[in-house]
Scaffold this active site. Structure first.
Site, mmCIF file in Angstrom:
data_model
loop_
_atom_site.group_PDB
_atom_site.id
_atom_site.type_symbol
_atom_site.label_atom_id
_atom_site.label_comp_id
_atom_site.label_asym_id
_atom_site.label_seq_id
_atom_site.Cartn_x
_atom_site.Cartn_y
_atom_site.Cartn_z
ATOM 1 C CG ASN A 74 -9.828 -0.994 -3.391
ATOM 2 O OD1 ASN A 74 -8.713 -1.205 -3.494
ATOM 3 N ND2 ASN A 74 -10.402 -1.103 -2.237
ATOM 4 C CB SER A 75 -7.826 4.521 -4.628
ATOM 5 O OG SER A 75 -9.112 5.182 -4.864
ATOM 6 C CG MET A 76 -2.022 3.156 -6.969
ATOM 7 S SD MET A 76 -1.080 4.122 -7.974
ATOM 8 C CE MET A 76 -1.701 4.003 -9.472
ATOM 9 N N PRO A 77 -3.138 1.563 -4.087
ATOM 10 C CG PRO A 77 -3.337 -0.874 -3.325
ATOM 11 C CD PRO A 77 -3.386 0.061 -4.649
#
Length: 374
Positions: free
Chosen positions: A88-91
């Site tokens: 889940n990628s860096m926001p």
């Protein structure tokens, strides 16, 4: 323990305060928490390998931080080396990319790399799930994403396939976003964009660092295939699309080291503008950043090598040690002088044009200095 709702609210507030969210996107992020798209087991990325997160406190702090959350290692294999293969990628990076995508009501969007489904959820909340198609090569990841999205009330079109080929069945698209790094932009994606459509993707390179690129598709004529062109937009580090993963390369022959001095110090090569320029001019060369203990703390050091077995180590004091048949640092010096003579263009001064047969990096304008990417 970090309260999930409070942690999510603080994260969204931080993204907003940094200017990464429009009012429309802030409302979407507020009702689309990343926690809802995470499996029970997640990992933290450490320098040498991924480490399982084992406590609720650590999980809560990680999920509410502006850091990626690793959700798969070693492509799901047991007892592997612990290499991150999905996350889940860096926001803040997701928010940057969605801002560059500039979606409008009623548009059709294709995502490459479903992973947890969080970005597909954000797009579904913004546009409606009937406007969103997402492609994932890993069937197990796609199945998890479908469950998370369904639980959130969304049913976008999810396709298990290699994102290299896009999803022709849903084309043409107004927007395409890749949430995995591309070594090159597949022409199939350009073909699936409407004229004037936008593609945003992290483009990875072997020369130090990758970058986001934002391309706009032109209109094909009767005797020409369509192209897409646009500027780079800052650094980006994403896991590569599976079909775009690199190789281990050739270990340099270190049996006959040669030492000399250089005026191009390693720190001079560690800018995104130079990395993009040198990556296009020296497509066979890999540059890796490192550090050594110096009198003032840690000093920069870089390693370069190519596929023919040549290599070099450059240290902050101007000492270079070369190996193999070629003077590889000499090639870096020559390209650095070219870049310097062009007034050291930054990543914002550079862009990419993708055609059916080539991909070219340009400086300051698409008709300016251009180099084919092999």
């Amino acid at each position: 323990m970090t309260d999930p709702q409070e942690g999510h609210a603080a994260l969204v507030r931080s993204l907003d305060e940094r200017g990464l969210l429009t009012p429309e996107w802030r409302a979407v992020w507020e009702r689309t928490p990343r926690q809802a798209y995470l499996p029970e087991q997640v990992w933290r990325q450490d320098p040498d390998r991924c480490r399982p997160v084992t406590t609720a406190e650590e999980r809560g702090a990680l999920v509410s931080s502006d850091k990626p959350v690793v959700t798969q290692v070693d492509d799901g294999a047991a007892d592997g080396p612990g290499v991150a293969t999905s996350s889940n990628s860096m926001p803040s990076m997701v928010a940057r990319m969605l801002g560059l995508l500039d979606v409008r009501d009623g548009q059709q969007v294709l995502e490459i790399g479903t992973a947890t489904g969080h970005v597909a959820g954000l797009l579904s909340a913004r546009l409606g799930d009937d406007r969103v198609t997402s492609v994932e090569i890993d069937a197990s990841l796609a199945a998890h994403a479908e469950r998370y999205l369904s639980a959130a009330g969304y049913r976008p079109r999810l396709v298990v396939a290699d994102g290299e080929h896009g999803c022709p069945a849903g084309a043409p698209y107004d927007r395409i976003i890749a949430t995995c790094a591309l070594r090159h932009v597949p022409y199939a994606l350009v073909q699936q964009l409407r004229p004037g459509g936008v593609l945003v993707a992290p483009r990875m390179g072997d020369f130090w660092c990758g970058a986001l690129v934002r391309l706009t598709a032109d209109e094909a004529t009767a005797d020409e295939d369509g192209t897409a062109s646009g500027s780079f937009a800052g650094s980006a580090a994403y896991m590569p699309m599976r079909s775009h993963r690199g190789t281990t390369g050739v270990t340099p022959d270190t049996s006959s080291p040669r030492s000399r001095s250089t005026e191009v110090l390693p720190q001079e090569t560690l800018t995104l503008g130079f990395a993009l320029y040198a990556g296009a001019r020296l497509p066979d060369v890999t540059l890796i950043e490192g550090r050594t203990e110096g009198s003032q703390g840690t000093d920069p050091r870089v390693w370069v090598h190519d596929s023919r077995g040549s290599g070099a180590i450059a240290d902050a004091d101007g000492t270079v040690t070369e190996f193999g048949e070629c003077s590889l640092w000499g090639d870096v010096e020559a390209v650095w002088r070219e870049w310097d003579e062009l007034d050291r263009p930054t990543d914002a001064d550079m862009g990419l044009t993708v055609t059916k047969t080539s991909e070219r990096v340009w400086v300051r304008r698409p008709t300016g200095v251009m180099y084919p990417v092999e």
